[in-house]
Structure formats: C-alpha cells, structure tokens
Design an enzyme around this catalytic site. Structure first.
Site, mmCIF file in Angstrom:
data_model
loop_
_atom_site.group_PDB
_atom_site.id
_atom_site.type_symbol
_atom_site.label_atom_id
_atom_site.label_comp_id
_atom_site.label_asym_id
_atom_site.label_seq_id
_atom_site.Cartn_x
_atom_site.Cartn_y
_atom_site.Cartn_z
ATOM 1 C CD GLU A 1 -0.436 3.378 14.584
ATOM 2 O OE1 GLU A 1 -0.024 2.448 15.297
ATOM 3 O OE2 GLU A 1 -0.545 4.544 14.980
ATOM 4 C CD GLU B 1 5.512 1.836 18.864
ATOM 5 O OE1 GLU B 1 5.031 2.097 17.746
ATOM 6 O OE2 GLU B 1 5.023 2.230 19.919
#
Ligand SMILES: *[C@@H]1O[C@H](CO)[C@@H](O)[C@H](O)[C@H]1NC(C)=O
Ligand SMILES: *[C@@H]1O[C@H](CO)[C@@H](O)[C@H](O)[C@H]1NC(C)=O
Ligand SMILES: *[C@@H]1O[C@H](CO)[C@@H](O)[C@H](O)[C@H]1NC(C)=O
Length: 418
Positions: A222, A333
């Site tokens: 990520e 997120e």
C-alpha cells in the site's frame, strides 16, 4: 468470512488474556513496570533509529536522519543479511506517461515535495529516515503494535461481509479491479489535509496491491498519503507505505518501521510531511505513485512523482505477491471510532462529496495497471465500493486528459450520516 471473524475474535480473546497475564506478572514484580516499559521503549528506539551521517530538522518538528544506505532497517532482516542492494530496477513499465513533458507543454503545476527539504538534503549513499521519538512509541497501544495497523482493514467488495466491515469501524470509498493478474498500479492522487475528529482515527488516500484471498494470508502493498495523529503526533499529510504478507497479523508495518522495504533514494523520506496541500476552490496539488513488479528480479518497486524511485520490497517477503496481484484498489479509508455513539466527523479526501468536482472534491486521476507484458494501461471493468455513501462516496469517470479517474470522499457525520 464468517469463519474468519470467529478466528479474529478468538485471537482477540487470546491476546487480551496474554496482555492481562503479563500485566499481572508485572504488577507482581512491584513498581518496576514503568521501569520495564521505559527500557523496552529505549531498546525499540535503538533498533529503529540507525546512526545517522547527518540529521536535518524539519519545520514540522520531525528530525530526518540521513542513514548510510547499507545501515537501513531492512538489513536487520535475517534473510537480508547477505543481500546486495539493487540500486535501480532492471525494468520500468512500458508506456510510462511522462507528466513532466505534458506539464511543460501546458501550464506547469508546481510539483509537490517534502517539507524537510526546506532545511537541507541527505548526501549520496544515505537515505532519509524520519526519526522515531519516544512519544511516537508511547502513543501506540504497545511497543509491539507501534507502526502497525491494529486489525485487518482491507475493503473487500468481493466478499462483502457487513458484520465484518462494520465491526472493524473502517470505512472506504474506493475504485477497484479484479479477475486478472496485475503486476503493478499507478495513480495521481490529489493531496488534502482532512480533519480528524479523534487522535486514534486516521484518514488516508492510497492504492492497494493485493494478492490472495481476504483470509489469514492476504498479501498487500500500500502507498499514498495519510493524516494519522496517533502515528505521527500531528495532523500533517504524510507520504506513507504499508506492507503485510499475513493480513496485518505478524508481518509488515508502515514506512521503514520494520525490516522489509529497501530504500535506495536519498531525497524522499517515508512518513514525512508533503507540501504544499490543496486549497478548497484554490490551488490543487497532486502526487503520483507507481508500484510495479520488476519482471526480471521479481521485486516490487515504488516510484514517487516522476523522478524519485524510492526502493523495493524484495519478492521473498510475500507469498501470493511473489507471483502477481489479483486485485488493485484505489481510494480513501478512515477509521470511524463511533466515539459518542455518532458517526465520526473525520473527513475523507477533501471532506467534500464527489459531486462537487474539481478543486472541491478530492480525486485520483490516470489510474493505471501494469499487465503481464509490463505495459501500463487503463484498467477495464473498474468497480466502485463504499460502505455508507451518505458518509463517504465515490464516482468513477473517464476522459481524454485524466484517463480513468474518480472523485471520492466526504465529511463523515452529517444529517444523512448520523
Ligand atoms: C551469508 O554469507 C555467509 C558467508 O558466505 C554464509 O556463511 C551465511 O550462511 C550467509 N547467510 C545467509 C542468511 O544466507
Ligand atoms: C454498516 O452500518 C450502517 C449503520 O448501522 C448501515 O447503515 C450500513 O448499511 C452498514 N454497512 C454495510 C455494508 O452493511
Ligand atoms: C489535530 O486536529 C484536532 C482537530 O481536528 C485538534 O483537536 C488537535 O489538537 C490537532 N492535533 C495537533 C497535534 O495539532
């Protein structure tokens, strides 16, 4: 997935028991619990903070240590003891879109850099590492958890299990592709500073390179930007990376906070503040991030902007990803800790809904994937996913200049998201 949930719960119970037992043991030893913690923190800091060649104080209070490239945390890893560093990838993906060229033809947007550059640079053969402070470690729930995600927080649109999604308190607004073999992904991400309601919440905008199923052995790489008061002690927007090869259990961490990622670049520090940041209805800034698998050596490389090849995750760190990724996700997120029984007001992206469009809502543009022939191309069949579109939403689009893009984000708590 149901089985997985109960495994997770079981694990939590075991961990709680272990924590209780070790606390009980410590109490038994009299008042030396604090002493022991101090020692533990000091040992951890000694492991993390390598001896610098030079140190630079950043305007945001960070200290950036320039550490010799061969003394970086990666080489604490037993498998990397004899590793010879690859100073550059053997291959870049083909068809890399040269934004510098485009920008000089049009109106050049000033490029986004890192705040600490205002006070100096790291010499050759060193890498910049954000120094971890005692306070950084003390903000974590334990020394061991410092630099790691608390629990699995991968948005899984395929196997949506409402219980699990809502239980973890993480909310997403993402675009994704699946069903093929992917060897990398790229995106240009609008940079903002979303407001965070509680220090233990965060807001991030990133891409995910995922391998395996959403079980215990999920592999993930990520990269993106994040605002995370607990991790960094402030509300600045910071460049970050994360990796795990076992669904956030024992392996992996943010940035260079464990051994794994091998950095070769002396200009970009992971975890350092990005500057400048976009203004609502004003100047817009974005950063591009490319992660790809070197088809010869098999390592996963990361590039920041057009100029900075940061380094790589050696292939052996992963199981599924040592071959290829099975899913790519891009988007936001946040953690919704539901502190006062209401939805958090922590923002995602710019804190505005996608409908508002350019210079108001946050975007990802020119999202691309790397295919089996090492070509960057626009993804096909892009899906969109969000748990509660009244809190945070996502809208895909496609045009000539931005290719495949989307707007995403939102304010969290509002009259439709109580
Ligand atoms: C590293 O190299 C030394 C000397 O060649 C060898 O004895 C040792 O086993 C190697 N270690 C690893 C982890 O490969
Ligand atoms: C999560 O919980 C919220 C509020 O209880 C609910 O509106 C939403 O539908 C749930 N999300 C999913 C994916 O089930
Ligand atoms: C971060 O922002 C919150 C409000 O959004 C504020 O209460 C807090 O003091 C800020 N933290 C720091 C370290 O500036």
């Amino acid at each position: 997935m149901a089985a997985h949930v109960s495994v997770c719960r079981g694990l939590v119970v075991v961990l709680a028991l272990v924590a209780w037992l070790s606390c009980a043991a410590a109490e038994g030893g009299g008042g030396d619990r604090a002493v022991r913690q101090r020692l533990e923190v000091r040992r951890h800091l000694k492991r993390l903070n390598k001896k610098p060649v030079k140190s630079i104080r950043s305007p945001d209070g960070d200290i950036i240590d320039c550490v010799h490239v061969s003394h970086q945390p990666a080489f604490d890893h037993p498998f990397l003891k004899n590793h010879s560093i690859q100073m550059r990838p053997t291959y870049h993906p083909e068809g890399l879109f040269d934004e510098n060229k485009l920008a000089s033809q049009e109106k050049k947007t000033p490029s986004t850099a890192q705040l600490w550059h205002q006070n100096g640079r790291c010499p050759e053969d060193t890498i910049p590492i954000r120094r971890t402070t005692r306070d950084d470690v003390l903000r974590a729930s334990s020394v061991k958890r410092y630099g790691r995600k608390k629990h699995r927080s991968i948005p899984c649109p395929l196997s949506v299990d409402p219980d699990l999604l809502n239980e973890s308190g993480h909310q997403h607004a993402i675009a994704y592709v699946e069903g093929d073999r992917y060897y990398g992904a790229k995106a240009t991400i609008n940079v903002w500073r979303p407001k965070i309601q509680q220090p233990n919440e965060f807001s991030l905008s990133q891409l995910w390179i995922l391998g395996g199923s959403f079980g215990e052995d999920l592999n993930s790489i990520e990269a993106g930007w994040q605002v995370s008061p607990d991790l960094y002690g402030d509300n600045n927007t910071r460049l970050f990376t994360y990796w795990t090869s076992d669904a956030y259990q024992a392996t992996g961490c943010y940035n260079l906070l464990c051994s794994g990622f091998i950095q070769v670049n002396n200009e970009v520090a992971m975890g350092a503040s990005i500057s400048p940041i976009s203004d609502y209805d004003g100047s817009q800034y974005d950063v591009s991030i490319l992660v790809w698998k070197d088809p010869k050596e098999g390592n996963w490389w990361m590039q920041f902007g057009n100029d900075y090849v940061l380094g790589y995750w050696p292939s052996f760190l992963f199981s599924y990803l040592s071959d290829s990724a099975s899913m790519i996700e891009w988007g936001g997120e946040v953690v919704n800790s539901d502190a006062d029984g209401e939805h958090t007001s922590t923002e995602m992206g710019s804190g505005r809904f996608p409908e508002e469009g350019f210079s108001k809502a946050s975007y990802f543009r020119n999202i691309q994937v790397v295919d089996g022939s090492n070509n960057l191309r626009a993804p096909t069949g892009v899906g969109a996913f969000t748990e509660q579109s009244n809190c945070y939403d996502v809208q895909n689009g496609n045009n000539g200049e931005w290719g495949q893009y989307f707007y995403y984000g939102g304010p969290g708590r509002n009259s439709n998201c109580p």
